[in-house]
Write a protein that holds these residues in place. Structure first.
Motif, PDB file in Angstrom:
ATOM      1  N   UNK A   1       0.923  -1.329   0.076  1.00  0.00           N
ATOM      2  CA  UNK A   1       0.054   0.221   0.082  1.00  0.00           C
ATOM      3  C   UNK A   1       0.904   1.208   0.058  1.00  0.00           C
ATOM      4  N   UNK A   2       0.672   2.130  -1.026  1.00  0.00           N
ATOM      5  CA  UNK A   2       1.463   3.479  -0.932  1.00  0.00           C
ATOM      6  C   UNK A   2       1.253   4.307   0.067  1.00  0.00           C
ATOM      7  N   UNK A   3       2.051   4.914   0.723  1.00  0.00           N
ATOM      8  CA  UNK A   3       1.995   5.691   1.994  1.00  0.00           C
ATOM      9  C   UNK A   3       2.678   7.270   1.492  1.00  0.00           C
ATOM     10  N   UNK A   4       1.944   8.291   1.802  1.00  0.00           N
ATOM     11  CA  UNK A   4       2.835   9.404   1.729  1.00  0.00           C
ATOM     12  C   UNK A   4       3.872   9.751   2.600  1.00  0.00           C
ATOM     13  N   UNK A   5       4.712  10.666   2.177  1.00  0.00           N
ATOM     14  CA  UNK A   5       5.765  11.218   3.086  1.00  0.00           C
ATOM     15  C   UNK A   5       4.988  11.808   4.536  1.00  0.00           C
ATOM     16  N   UNK A   6       3.986  12.665   4.233  1.00  0.00           N
ATOM     17  CA  UNK A   6       3.285  13.310   5.318  1.00  0.00           C
ATOM     18  C   UNK A   6       2.956  12.305   6.502  1.00  0.00           C
ATOM     19  N   UNK A   7       2.345  11.055   5.763  1.00  0.00           N
ATOM     20  CA  UNK A   7       1.555  10.186   6.779  1.00  0.00           C
ATOM     21  C   UNK A   7       3.006   9.266   7.430  1.00  0.00           C
ATOM     22  N   UNK A   8       3.986   9.150   6.641  1.00  0.00           N
ATOM     23  CA  UNK A   8       5.042   8.476   7.377  1.00  0.00           C
ATOM     24  C   UNK A   8       5.418   9.342   8.425  1.00  0.00           C
ATOM     25  N   UNK A   9       5.693  10.491   8.228  1.00  0.00           N
ATOM     26  CA  UNK A   9       6.154  11.699   9.028  1.00  0.00           C
ATOM     27  C   UNK A   9       5.319  11.670  10.549  1.00  0.00           C
ATOM     28  N   UNK A  10       4.036  11.715  10.235  1.00  0.00           N
ATOM     29  CA  UNK A  10       3.096  11.695  11.177  1.00  0.00           C
ATOM     30  C   UNK A  10       3.024  10.498  12.140  1.00  0.00           C
ATOM     31  N   UNK A  11       3.418   9.521  11.433  1.00  0.00           N
ATOM     32  CA  UNK A  11       3.328   7.984  12.319  1.00  0.00           C
ATOM     33  C   UNK A  11       4.599   8.262  13.142  1.00  0.00           C
ATOM     34  N   UNK A  12       5.667   8.590  12.663  1.00  0.00           N
ATOM     35  CA  UNK A  12       6.840   8.837  13.809  1.00  0.00           C
ATOM     36  C   UNK A  12       6.669   9.824  14.718  1.00  0.00           C
ATOM     37  N   UNK A  13       6.100  10.867  14.469  1.00  0.00           N
ATOM     38  CA  UNK A  13       5.799  11.950  15.440  1.00  0.00           C
ATOM     39  C   UNK A  13       4.822  11.540  16.415  1.00  0.00           C
ATOM     40  N   UNK A  14       3.820  10.976  16.102  1.00  0.00           N
ATOM     41  CA  UNK A  14       2.985  10.235  17.247  1.00  0.00           C
ATOM     42  C   UNK A  14       3.398   9.220  17.913  1.00  0.00           C
ATOM     43  N   UNK A  15       4.534   8.584  17.453  1.00  0.00           N
ATOM     44  CA  UNK A  15       4.819   7.429  18.372  1.00  0.00           C
ATOM     45  C   UNK A  15       6.036   7.469  19.378  1.00  0.00           C
ATOM     46  N   UNK A  16       6.048   6.580  20.109  1.00  0.00           N
ATOM     47  CA  UNK A  16       7.461   6.698  20.896  1.00  0.00           C
ATOM     48  C   UNK A  16       8.338   5.476  20.753  1.00  0.00           C
ATOM     49  N   UNK A  17       9.438   5.477  20.710  1.00  0.00           N
ATOM     50  CA  UNK A  17      10.415   4.316  20.446  1.00  0.00           C
ATOM     51  C   UNK A  17      10.111   3.142  21.340  1.00  0.00           C
ATOM     52  N   UNK A  18      10.058   1.988  20.962  1.00  0.00           N
ATOM     53  CA  UNK A  18      10.081   0.846  21.840  1.00  0.00           C
ATOM     54  C   UNK A  18      11.000   0.660  22.682  1.00  0.00           C
ATOM     55  N   UNK A  19      10.653  -0.117  23.931  1.00  0.00           N
ATOM     56  CA  UNK A  19      11.564  -0.358  25.047  1.00  0.00           C
ATOM     57  C   UNK A  19      12.989  -0.750  24.231  1.00  0.00           C
ATOM     58  N   UNK A  20      14.181  -0.426  24.675  1.00  0.00           N
ATOM     59  CA  UNK A  20      15.528  -0.556  24.323  1.00  0.00           C
ATOM     60  C   UNK A  20      15.859  -2.118  24.785  1.00  0.00           C
ATOM     61  N   UNK A  21      16.769  -2.538  24.047  1.00  0.00           N
ATOM     62  CA  UNK A  21      17.212  -4.187  24.462  1.00  0.00           C
ATOM     63  C   UNK A  21      18.413  -3.859  25.377  1.00  0.00           C
ATOM     64  N   UNK A  22      18.890  -4.930  26.236  1.00  0.00           N
ATOM     65  CA  UNK A  22      19.870  -4.687  27.150  1.00  0.00           C
ATOM     66  C   UNK A  22      21.011  -4.764  26.500  1.00  0.00           C
ATOM     67  N   UNK A  23      22.049  -3.791  26.991  1.00  0.00           N
ATOM     68  CA  UNK A  23      23.364  -3.622  26.300  1.00  0.00           C
ATOM     69  C   UNK A  23      24.362  -4.551  27.201  1.00  0.00           C
ATOM     70  N   UNK A  24      25.509  -4.940  26.347  1.00  0.00           N
ATOM     71  CA  UNK A  24      26.514  -5.735  26.544  1.00  0.00           C
ATOM     72  C   UNK A  24      27.107  -4.920  27.780  1.00  0.00           C
ATOM     73  N   UNK A  25      27.970  -5.283  28.549  1.00  0.00           N
ATOM     74  CA  UNK A  25      28.536  -4.870  29.305  1.00  0.00           C
ATOM     75  C   UNK A  25      29.906  -3.969  29.212  1.00  0.00           C
ATOM     76  N   UNK A  26      30.587  -4.341  27.837  1.00  0.00           N
ATOM     77  CA  UNK A  26      31.641  -3.702  27.542  1.00  0.00           C
ATOM     78  C   UNK A  26      31.303  -2.769  26.472  1.00  0.00           C
TER      79      UNK A  26
END
Length: 307
Positions: free
Chosen positions: A223-248
């Motif tokens: 399904x084709x999506x416009x730039x404005x809609x993709x931008x709006x989706x990014x603006x309305x969202x929060x990043x998902x929970x981060x994975x655990x980092x290695x110790x070093x």
């Protein structure tokens, strides 16, 4: 919509074709944002911070760079382990490396020069073709990649075709009895060659039959999506929970860093280090347009440096 799969790509991109076939294999519904063939890419650059390569996947405020990482994301998200490069056996992995390395960079050089020039003129016109060539020279500037030309390129491509023929004499698919990411990785340089050569693939009978089978997998529900809609989706969202980092970690979490490919297209993306795991780098970008974005890179093939 914030959880929808968005692929930023252009139709002629062989790397994007690899991902589109993964959507086809899983029958996935996905959103397409078409980008220019070369930078600047105003529909994508603000999301990535200037990452040079195509395609890029977006899920809300999380941005995924490099097809190896996108494949792993799809394998988990779509519950399809066959898409995970880490699940591929040793023989198939060797063919993947061959296809995505020397053979990929030989695919264009193997096309007779007059035909290649005609293809570019048909696709881009005289001015567009000149711009395209100039951009691709810039893309490889300072790279560790050497693209063979002429007879050398054809020898590299023919070696891949011979090795694939041998594999397919005893296996229906590159990875064995079922289609997997190995098929798409081996297919996409041949797809590039066929697209540039504008002729059917000439290879052994097993490879030709396999190439046709992969071609018929399709691209899922696009399904084709416009730039404005993709931008709006990014603006309305929060990043998902981060994975655990290695110790070093090579830099402290929260430190200002840059990430860039280590082979070619070495345009760095700047941000703060948000996570550093066994297989990925995540940087946070606090943007005026969208708020907080997390940009994900694979560790393999990428360099992280202090900003």
């Amino acid at each position: 919509m914030n959880d929808s799969l968005i692929l930023h790509h252009y139709d002629g991109s062989p790397y994007a074709e690899k991902i589109r076939l993964m959507f086809g294999l899983t029958g996935t519904k996905w959103s397409s944002v078409l980008c220019p063939v070369q930078p600047p890419r105003p529909s994508l650059d603000p999301l990535t911070g200037g990452y040079r390569r195509i395609p890029v996947a977006q899920v809300g405020a999380d941005i995924f760079c490099d097809t190896a990482l996108i494949a792993r994301e799809l394998a988990t998200r779509l519950n399809c382990p066959a898409l995970d490069p880490a699940q591929v056996g040793a023989d198939a992995a060797a063919l993947m490396a061959q296809a995505q390395g020397k053979a990929f960079f030989a695919a264009i050089g193997a096309v007779p020069t007059p035909r290649l020039l005609t293809t570019m003129l048909l696709k881009f016109g005289p001015i567009g073709a000149a711009r395209f060539v100039k951009d691709r020279i810039s893309l490889l500037k300072g790279s560790t990649v050497r693209a063979p030309q002429g007879d050398k390129a054809r020898a590299v491509l023919n070696a891949l075709l011979d090795d694939l023929e041998t594999r397919l004499e005893t296996h229906e698919w590159i990875g064995g009895d079922a289609v997997s990411v190995a098929d798409f990785a081996c297919f996409h340089p041949l797809w590039l060659y066929v697209s540039c050569n504008r002729r059917p693939l000439e290879a052994g009978p097993q490879v030709e039959a396999w190439y046709q089978r992969v071609s018929e997998i399709g691209h899922g529900e696009r399904e084709e999506l416009t730039q404005d809609k993709a931008f709006a989706i990014a603006k309305a969202a929060e990043p998902r929970a981060l994975p655990e980092s290695v110790s070093d970690t090579p830099a402290a979490i929260g430190a200002k860093v840059e990430v860039a490919p280590s082979d070619y297209g070495k345009v760095p993306v700047a941000g703060t280090l948000a996570a550093f795991t066994e297989d990925r780098i995540v940087i946070a970008r606090d943007t005026r347009e969208f708020g907080l974005l997390h940009v994900h890179f694979p560790r393999a093939g990428y360099a992280l440096t202090a900003a």
